[in-house]
Structure formats: C-alpha cells, structure tokens
Design an enzyme around this catalytic site. Structure first.
Site, PDB file in Angstrom:
ATOM      1  CG  ASP A 241      29.022  16.690 100.184  1.00 39.13           C
ATOM      2  OD1 ASP A 241      29.302  16.537 101.388  1.00 39.13           O
ATOM      3  OD2 ASP A 241      29.321  17.724  99.556  1.00 39.13           O
TER       4      ASP A 241
HETATM    5  C1  BGC Z   1      31.020  19.191 102.433  1.00 42.86           C
HETATM    6  C2  BGC Z   1      32.092  18.150 102.197  1.00 42.86           C
HETATM    7  C3  BGC Z   1      32.565  17.605 103.526  1.00 42.86           C
HETATM    8  C4  BGC Z   1      31.389  17.055 104.294  1.00 42.86           C
HETATM    9  C5  BGC Z   1      31.754  16.470 105.646  1.00 42.86           C
HETATM   10  C6  BGC Z   1      29.920  18.688 103.348  1.00 42.86           C
HETATM   11  O1  BGC Z   1      29.083  19.716 103.707  1.00 42.86           O
HETATM   12  O2  BGC Z   1      30.489  19.598 101.197  1.00 42.86           O
HETATM   13  O3  BGC Z   1      33.152  18.694 101.476  1.00 42.86           O
HETATM   14  O4  BGC Z   1      33.548  16.648 103.323  1.00 42.86           O
HETATM   15  O5  BGC Z   1      30.448  18.095 104.503  1.00 42.86           O
HETATM   16  O6  BGC Z   1      32.134  17.456 106.542  1.00 42.86           O
END
Ligand code: BGC
Length: 682
Positions: A241
């Site tokens: 993530d």
């Molecule tokens: C989120 C993800 C997301 C990623 C990219 C993160 O903060 O938890 O779900 O895909 O950011 O935007």
C-alpha cells in the site's frame, strides 16, 4: 542495441510461451535494472528501462471506477456505485460485467492495473472504508471478488485485491496490529483473497498498512509467503500500500515476497538492497523471484505485445453507464414499506416536498483514494425532477405536500464514510434526526432515502417513518434510479450484505476498547504498541448476532420487494453424503405478486454436532432469481461437501466432522423459509 535489434529479442516474440518470455527478459537485466523496477515513480508508475524497451507499468485507483488521483485529475470517468451497493445486488454476472467495464476504462486512460477490488471484511460498521468494501460474509465476499477479478483480467488489465489483510478499520491504520487468531483468519478474513487466487488467478495483491499479529503487512512472512504464495499458490506480484513500507525493513519485505514498493523507493533503495545482498540477508534468487512476478504481469497486460492484439479501452460509454445504472437498480435496498406506501403512483400525487442534506449532493469526487471525476452525476433531486417534470409540483413545506421525501445519510467527509478516518457514531447527525422527525410530524407520508456507505442506527425515528430506502452511494445514474424505485419503474431487489445493528454496542467489535479501536501497550517504557484484538473470533456480522441472540435492526441478507415470493418443495437428493458426493438441493420459488421482481435465495448451513464451536448459520450458496408475476422456477444447487468444513488450527487443516447438518433455505439470515437435513459420513 538499436530499436530494430531490440524488437527481434525472444521476449518480444508474442508466439513464445509466457514463462519463457519472462525468463528471457529477466535474464537480460542487470542487477541495477532489477532493483530499478521494484519501486515506483510519479505516484502510480514504475521506472522504465530504455535499453530493453521496458516501459512504465501504470496503475490507478480503484475500486468503483477509474480514480481521479490515478489520472492526475485529467480524465473524467464513469462513476459506478460503490462496492457495498454492488455487493447488495448479489448478482455475480453484474459484478463480472462491472469488472470488464472498469478494465476498459483503465485501458482507455493508459493504465495497466486497477487498485481494486477492495475486499476487506466489514468488521465494524464504523470503518471509514465500509463503502469501498463488499460485505461482512466471507462467502459472499469471495464470490463477488472472483467475479470482479475475472471481469477485469479478461480484458488483460491487472486486478489488485486489497488490503491484505486485517485492515478492517481506518483509525490507526498505519501502525495498529490486528490480533487475529488462525481459525478466524482462515474462515473470515482470508477466504476472498484465497478465492481470488485459486479461482480467478488474480495478478496482484496489495499488502496492508497495519500489522497482523505484530508484523506489518508488507513484511509479514506468515500472511504473504506462507499463506498467499505457498499455501494459496499466488503467482502474481505483491505491491505495498502507498508508503506502507515506512516502518519495515528491506530484508523483511524482500523475504516476505513484496515485489513492488509504492509510491516511491524507501526500503527498496539500491544501496539498501545491495547491502542486504552483500550481507547475505537476501539472495539474488529471492530478488529474481520478486522481479519475475512483476515482469510476468507486465506481459499478461500486454506491455510487450502488439497493440492490435490487446483489448481496446473505452471511457464513459453507454454500455458502461448502463452497467452502473443496473448495479444501482439491483443494489438499492428497500428496508421498510409499511402499508405498501411505495411505489408512489405518479398520477395520484400532485405535490412533493424534497428535503435533506443529500437531496442535491454529489458524491463521486470524495471519499479518499477512490474519488472519481465523473463524466456526470445525477443527484436524487435531479432524478426526481427528470421523472416528475410537468406532472408533480415541488413544494418546500412537508405539510403542503402529498408526499415528503427526506434524503439523509453520510457524505464522505471526515468521519463520514471516508478513507483514513472512521465514523464516530452509528447515528445520523442530530440535525438530520430532527429533520426526519419534524417532517413526519407534518406529513405522515414521509419516505426516508439514505445515501451512505455503512450501517446507520434508526431506532430514534424509524417507527414513525412508513418507508425507508437504503440507496448507498449509487453512482452517476443514482438519482434517476432512486426516482425509478420510488415510482415503481424499477422493483427493488437488493439485499443487505451487512447487518444493520440497532445500536453500536450490539456490534461484535464494540465490546470494549480492546476490540475497537484497540489499546496501547507499553513494555518497559518503550513506544506504546497499538493492538486491536479480534476477540469475537469467527463471530463477525450475523454470526455474532445469531450466536448471541441479538435482534438486529435489519439482518444480513434482508431486503424488500414490491412483489412477494413463495418458497416450497425443498428436496435434498441424498440425505447421507460423504466426501466424493455433491450436496444436491432443489427449491421451488414462485412470484406470488403482480409485478416482476427478483429474489435472492440464500442457503445457510448449520453444523449440529461439532467438536469446535460453530456459528448457528453460515451462508454457503445463493442465487438471484428473476421472476415474472405468477412465474415459478425450480432452483438447483450442487454444493461441494467442503462447504461443511471448518478450520482446525491444531492440525492446520480444514476438516469436516461426521454428523448432522441443517440446510436452511432463506430469504434473509433471519427469515428461514425451508429447512432440511443431511448426514455427513466420513
Ligand atoms: C490506499 C489504497 C490506494 C492507494 C493509492 C492508499 O492510501 O489505502 O487503497 O490504492 O492509497 O492511492
């Protein structure tokens, strides 16, 4: 090498087997180049290697449409209903079509991977991302996830299931440790991930921010290497993530199986990887495997293939809009309809009052990383105006209207269904509660339509309100669909994929601070560790309400229709079965009303005799059945006996114990229509 020479290399030969192409490319890469592809740039891209014609692998959020962030706000895309709404359709075909449409939009904006579907289990109704997730039930979750992943990947776009695993709250999400026992992980939190690997060959998995049993998601060897890769047989690549590697180590992530560090290089900095290799903390074989996994997906999405061979992309097409609309039509749930006040008869109503903060609110461009710059969005008020033009007058005062409609709910702002913060209460704001109460006082024909992505307490006001609709965040056509449902052009058929509790304390995760949001433990004056204990174990959602005999406000699997259905004639072909048999069930269902409609038939199993504690019922099959008035259908299920099993942590295996099992045929988890029994004999 000239570009001409590059174009003749084996990995660019489309007729060569995938694995050989990957091997060939990997074999040509220097150590520096391998390290280079393992981390991101520009937030959603990977680095290029010109020498080999290796372009940037490009990603975008996710999950209910191509997100605004991923295209740097440059593109307008189709805003599909949020995942909890799609889950309420219980329509797997529709989820697969959604996956295909989504992939076409990803391709159209020049990306290769969608950061979705998001498939964490609904553990607490307060979780800020409940709207982005599908359900509280692991079986429904698995079926829906597999359908979306298959749809997406059929278009040669990678799906990336997230957030693996135990990311069930937004509060403290970067460092809380989800303390989950093995059986609970296996039976509740892992199944949708496991099914996406085994039944849909998902190409990517996003490792979570939080820790699981003390170790951060990105370097958690147990959940990544042991379970995902070795046990489930995951062939794709693991991506962190965004910034989730912050508190991890190079060696930890590399050994656990992480391929791609996003959005930028931190633990996968060249110097750190070289050092880890030099000190033999990791080997080049390990590094090669992590690179190989990523390259393989680059081939799968067609990055090295002739453009003509790759499925085409498209954006905001009538077909995509139609799919978004259908999801709303089938996902909106009719919760209450006293005296059949709904559907409204357009020829009988002269004046209508439309109230509430969500009446004219747009939701696409909010909620966190899933936000969308939608091609358009029809608000509930606009939808009603479209429908009632020249037929009904809109008035301000409920007392002057034949019908009053209050559009209440949440709105994706902080603590109101959004990423990075949980809700603070199950209740609507007091001003909304007052508005509902005052409206009913002035007009007994009051309908409440909720726009929100997670359960809401209603005990304060629901007894006085004759009709309530849960519209979720229903996507770009939502306003039109709500009007269609209110006036009966569409017969609602959605059913709740999550229990609505009467009050927060009834909910399984809300027994104490320990179970939500968690507690801080400090050992020897060290920095306190945050831990959230999943003490309820496997008793999540309706499993908890059933076990503890708690009456929910609305149960899992519940939803009304403008028609009625009759269940009869349950037949179980063989009452005694063993492991090589199938459980063959058939049930007759009839539409006994005078409108066409759809019913979601649910099959639950109860293990009557077991050495381990088991839930009173567990969903194991379902079927959405579309019926004309008076039509009768026989619905057949053929179930694998493995659905009877539970996970035994002692032997580390799924086991079925001999004995009796009840088969419950139901219209919701609290409305059992027919009951049968089978005997499992080892
Ligand atoms: C989120 C993800 C997301 C990623 C990219 C993160 O903060 O938890 O779900 O895909 O950011 O935007």
């Amino acid at each position: 090498m000239s570009s001409e020479e590059i174009s003749r290399l084996p990995y660019l030969d489309e007729d060569l087997e995938l694995e050989k192409r990957v091997d060939d490319l990997l074999g040509r890469m220097t150590l520096e180049e391998k390290i280079k592809v393992l981390a991101g740039k520009m937030f959603f891209f990977t680095k290029t290697i010109k020498r080999l014609g290796l372009k940037s692998f490009k990603m975008t959020d996710g999950p209910h449409g191509v997100g605004a962030l991923g295209t740097y706000f440059k593109k307008k895309t189709t805003y599909f209903p949020v995942a909890i709404c799609r889950a309420s359709t219980w329509n797997l075909e529709l989820s697969e079509q959604f996956g295909q449409a989504l992939a076409e939009e990803v391709r159209a904006v020049g990306r290769h991977m969608i950061l979705g579907p998001a498939i964490n289990i609904h553990r607490t109704p307060l979780c800020g991302r409940t709207f982005e997730y599908q359900t509280e039930d692991p079986y429904l979750n698995s079926e829906l996830a597999v359908a979306v992943v298959k749809g997406v990947q059929s278009k040669r776009i990678a799906a990336c299931i997230k957030h693996y695993v135990g990311n069930n709250q937004e509060k403290w999400r970067f460092n809380v440790s989800s303390e989950i026992d093995e059986r609970t992980l296996r039976e509740i939190y892992l199944p949708a991930f496991e099914a996406s690997v085994k039944n849909a060959d998902v190409w990517s998995v996003m490792a979570c921010y939080n820790k699981v049993n003390g170790v951060h998601g990105c370097e958690n060897k147990d959940i990544l290497m042991e379970k995902l890769i070795n046990d489930f047989g995951f062939q794709g690549f693991i991506v962190s993530d965004w910034f989730a590697t912050k508190f991890t180590t190079t060696e930890g992530c590399m050994k656990a199986g992480l391929s791609l560090e996003m959005p930028y290089r931190n633990v996968y900095k060249k110097a750190k990887i070289l050092e880890a290799l030099k000190s033999s903390q990791i080997t080049e074989e390990i590094l090669n495997d992590r690179v190989r996994r990523l390259l393989r997906v680059m081939f799968l999405v067609g990055m090295f293939d002739n453009k003509e061979k790759i499925p085409e992309g498209s954006l905001g097409t009538p077909e995509h809009i139609q799919i978004a609309k259908k999801i709303a039509e089938e996902g909106i749930v009719l919760l209450k309809n006293e005296n059949n006040i709904l559907p409204l008869d357009i020829s009988q109503i002269k004046k209508i009052a439309v109230l509430g903060p969500n009446a004219n609110k747009k939701f696409a461009f909010s909620g966190g990383s899933s936000m969308i710059r939608s091609i358009y969005e029809v608000t509930p008020l606009a939808g009603l105006k479209n429908k009632c033009k020249n037929k009904i007058e809109f008035v301000n005062l409920p007392s002057e209207a034949d019908v009053a409609i209050v559009f209440a709910g949440l709105n994706h702002s902080k603590n109101m269904d959004t990423e990075n913060s949980d809700r603070l209460t199950l209740d609507l704001s007091s001003s909304q509660i007052d508005l509902i109460k005052n409206t009913v006082k002035n007009n007994s024909n009051t309908i409440v339509v909720l726009l929100n992505g997670s359960p809401i307490a209603m005990s304060d006001w629901i007894k006085d309100v004759p009709a309530v609709i849960e519209a979720w965040y229903p996507g770009l056509e939502g306003g039109n669909v709500i009007a269609d449902i209110l006036f009966g052009d569409v017969n609602p058929s959605g059913k709740l994929p999550i229990t609505f509790p009467k009050k927060l304390e009834d909910s399984p995760a809300h027994k104490s601070e320990r179970t939500y949001p968690g507690i801080k433990e400090s050992i020897n004056n060290s920095k306190p560790l945050k831990k959230v204990f999943y003490d309820e174990g496997i008793f999540v959602g309706y499993r908890h309400f059933d076990k503890n005999n708690i009456e929910p406000l609305f149960p899992f699997g519940y939803g009304l229709s403008y028609t009625t259905f009759k269940y009869e004639n349950l037949k179980i072909k063989k009452a005694e079965i063993s492991k090589n048999d199938k459980i063959e069930i058939s049930v007759d269902i009839t539409n006994t009303g005078n409108r066409k409609g759809a019913e979601i038939m649910q099959i639950y199993i109860n293990d009557c005799e077991c050495s381990a504690e088991r839930p009173p019922k567990e969903l194991k099959a379902f079927k959405k059945v579309f019926l004309e008035p008076g039509e009768k259908q026989t619905i057949n299920f053929e179930l694998d006996p493995n659905i009877l099993s539970f996970f035994d942590p002692k032997s580390n295996k799924w086991i079925i114990e001999s004995g009796k099992f009840k088969v419950l045929v139901a219209s919701s988890s609290r409305d059992i229509k027919l009951e049968g029994e089978i005997d499992y004999i080892e």
